[in-house]
Design a protein around this motif. Structure first.
Motif, PDB file in Angstrom:
ATOM      1  N   ARG A 142      41.405  50.853  36.331  1.00  0.00           N
ATOM      2  CA  ARG A 142      40.813  49.523  36.367  1.00  0.00           C
ATOM      3  C   ARG A 142      40.764  48.892  37.755  1.00  0.00           C
ATOM      4  O   ARG A 142      39.927  48.043  38.027  1.00  0.00           O
ATOM      5  CB  ARG A 142      41.587  48.601  35.403  1.00  0.00           C
ATOM      6  N   PHE A 143      41.688  49.288  38.630  1.00  0.00           N
ATOM      7  CA  PHE A 143      41.790  48.676  39.950  1.00  0.00           C
ATOM      8  C   PHE A 143      41.859  49.755  41.025  1.00  0.00           C
ATOM      9  O   PHE A 143      42.070  50.932  40.733  1.00  0.00           O
ATOM     10  CB  PHE A 143      43.025  47.769  40.024  1.00  0.00           C
ATOM     11  N   ASP A 148      47.130  48.469  37.744  1.00  0.00           N
ATOM     12  CA  ASP A 148      47.421  47.098  38.154  1.00  0.00           C
ATOM     13  C   ASP A 148      46.935  46.905  39.586  1.00  0.00           C
ATOM     14  O   ASP A 148      46.676  47.870  40.300  1.00  0.00           O
ATOM     15  CB  ASP A 148      48.923  46.811  38.056  1.00  0.00           C
ATOM     16  N   ASP A 203      43.305  45.982  46.472  1.00  0.00           N
ATOM     17  CA  ASP A 203      42.757  44.992  45.538  1.00  0.00           C
ATOM     18  C   ASP A 203      42.946  43.578  46.074  1.00  0.00           C
ATOM     19  O   ASP A 203      42.030  42.745  46.025  1.00  0.00           O
ATOM     20  CB  ASP A 203      43.463  45.098  44.171  1.00  0.00           C
ATOM     21  N   ALA A 220      32.344  44.775  38.231  1.00  0.00           N
ATOM     22  CA  ALA A 220      33.261  44.748  37.087  1.00  0.00           C
ATOM     23  C   ALA A 220      34.706  44.621  37.552  1.00  0.00           C
ATOM     24  O   ALA A 220      35.513  43.900  36.947  1.00  0.00           O
ATOM     25  CB  ALA A 220      33.080  46.008  36.246  1.00  0.00           C
ATOM     26  N   TRP A 221      35.038  45.309  38.657  1.00  0.00           N
ATOM     27  CA  TRP A 221      36.390  45.184  39.225  1.00  0.00           C
ATOM     28  C   TRP A 221      36.670  43.742  39.636  1.00  0.00           C
ATOM     29  O   TRP A 221      37.768  43.220  39.382  1.00  0.00           O
ATOM     30  CB  TRP A 221      36.527  46.107  40.445  1.00  0.00           C
ATOM     31  N   ARG A 281      37.629  41.628  36.719  1.00  0.00           N
ATOM     32  CA  ARG A 281      38.991  41.938  36.263  1.00  0.00           C
ATOM     33  C   ARG A 281      40.030  41.354  37.218  1.00  0.00           C
ATOM     34  O   ARG A 281      41.055  40.814  36.792  1.00  0.00           O
ATOM     35  CB  ARG A 281      39.178  43.452  36.144  1.00  0.00           C
ATOM     36  N   GLY A 293      40.561  37.652  36.775  1.00  0.00           N
ATOM     37  CA  GLY A 293      41.245  37.313  35.539  1.00  0.00           C
ATOM     38  C   GLY A 293      42.711  37.699  35.505  1.00  0.00           C
ATOM     39  O   GLY A 293      43.416  37.367  34.543  1.00  0.00           O
ATOM     40  N   HIS A 294      43.186  38.379  36.545  1.00  0.00           N
ATOM     41  CA  HIS A 294      44.581  38.810  36.583  1.00  0.00           C
ATOM     42  C   HIS A 294      45.505  37.597  36.666  1.00  0.00           C
ATOM     43  O   HIS A 294      45.206  36.614  37.345  1.00  0.00           O
ATOM     44  CB  HIS A 294      44.807  39.730  37.785  1.00  0.00           C
TER      45      HIS A 294
END
Length: 236
Positions: free
Chosen positions: A152-153, A158, A163, A195-196, A199, A202-203
């Motif tokens: 996802r990252f 995580d 990131d 998309a990343w 995400r 929203g972390h």
């Protein structure tokens, strides 16, 4: 956020700075409570000048009364100083660490000045700036594919070092989009990076410190007006 070092940690900075945001996200990711010491826009406090006498810039991390300067250095310091807190910010593998550092420095070399130009904070060719940002993000789209390894990252499941570095610009991307009317993170051209970014925003370590795009636009307008007024006053 609980931490034995909570009373000893402070961040000297401004809410609109992506470089300051990095420090806040790193501390929140580690679960370290901190005091945010807001600098007045356009001015430098005595605390800042005493803490960073070389560059006289934000951010500065204060830990146990000792200053640490420069955002990339601070991220690595936080990872090491609070090594007992999980998750780690930098990859464990030496090669992966080198790759993530390379792309972090690439982002910092290509994005800040171009984004400031797009937002009208500095004079420059906006078309050329837009092309530079687009080219950099296209490279980072490819880097995400390689670094994330299908997760996802950039760091995996995580968020981590890269990131945080690239994610700190997302608010600026959105502000630039409002000002120029052009999409910066184009879902058609860079779907994985777009998309990343969603995400990342929203972390739980990010969403409360990610600046609102509209507020960034207003901040930029107010800062430009204040700087212009100051320049006019000095010419009189």
């Amino acid at each position: 956020m609980a931490s034995d070092d909570a009373a000893a940690v402070g961040v000297v900075g401004g809410w609109a700075s992506p470089f300051v945001m990095r420090v806040c996200v790193a501390l929140r990711l580690k679960g370290v409570a901190y005091e945010f010491l807001q600098e007045e826009p356009g001015k430098k406090s005595e605390l800042l000048l005493a803490s960073n006498p070389v560059h006289k810039q934000i951010p500065v991390l204060l830990h146990g009364g000792r200053p640490v300067c420069e955002s990339l250095v601070i991220l690595q310091y936080v990872d090491e100083a609070f090594s007992g807190a999980r998750p780690p910010i930098l990859p464990a593998d030496p090669y992966d660490r080198a790759v993530h550092r390379f792309w972090a420095e690439y982002a910092d070399a290509k994005l800040p000045m171009a984004l400031r130009t797009l937002r009208g904070m500095i004079d420059g060719d906006k078309a050329a700036a837009a092309e530079q940002v687009a080219a950099a993000l296209a490279q980072l789209e490819e880097a995400f594919t390689a670094c994330s390894k299908g997760q996802r990252f950039f760091a995996g499941d995580d968020i981590g070092f890269l990131d945080i570095v690239l994610g700190s610009y997302v608010g600026w991307f959105r502000a630039a989009e409002r000002i120029t009317g052009q999409t910066v993170l184009d879902e058609m051209r860079m779907p994985r990076l777009a998309a990343w970014a969603a995400r990342f925003c929203g972390h739980e370590a990010v969403r409360d410190v990610m600046p609102d795009a509209g507020r960034l636009v207003e901040f930029g307008e107010a800062l430009r007006a204040a700087l212009a007024a100051n320049a006019n006053a000095q010419r009189m």
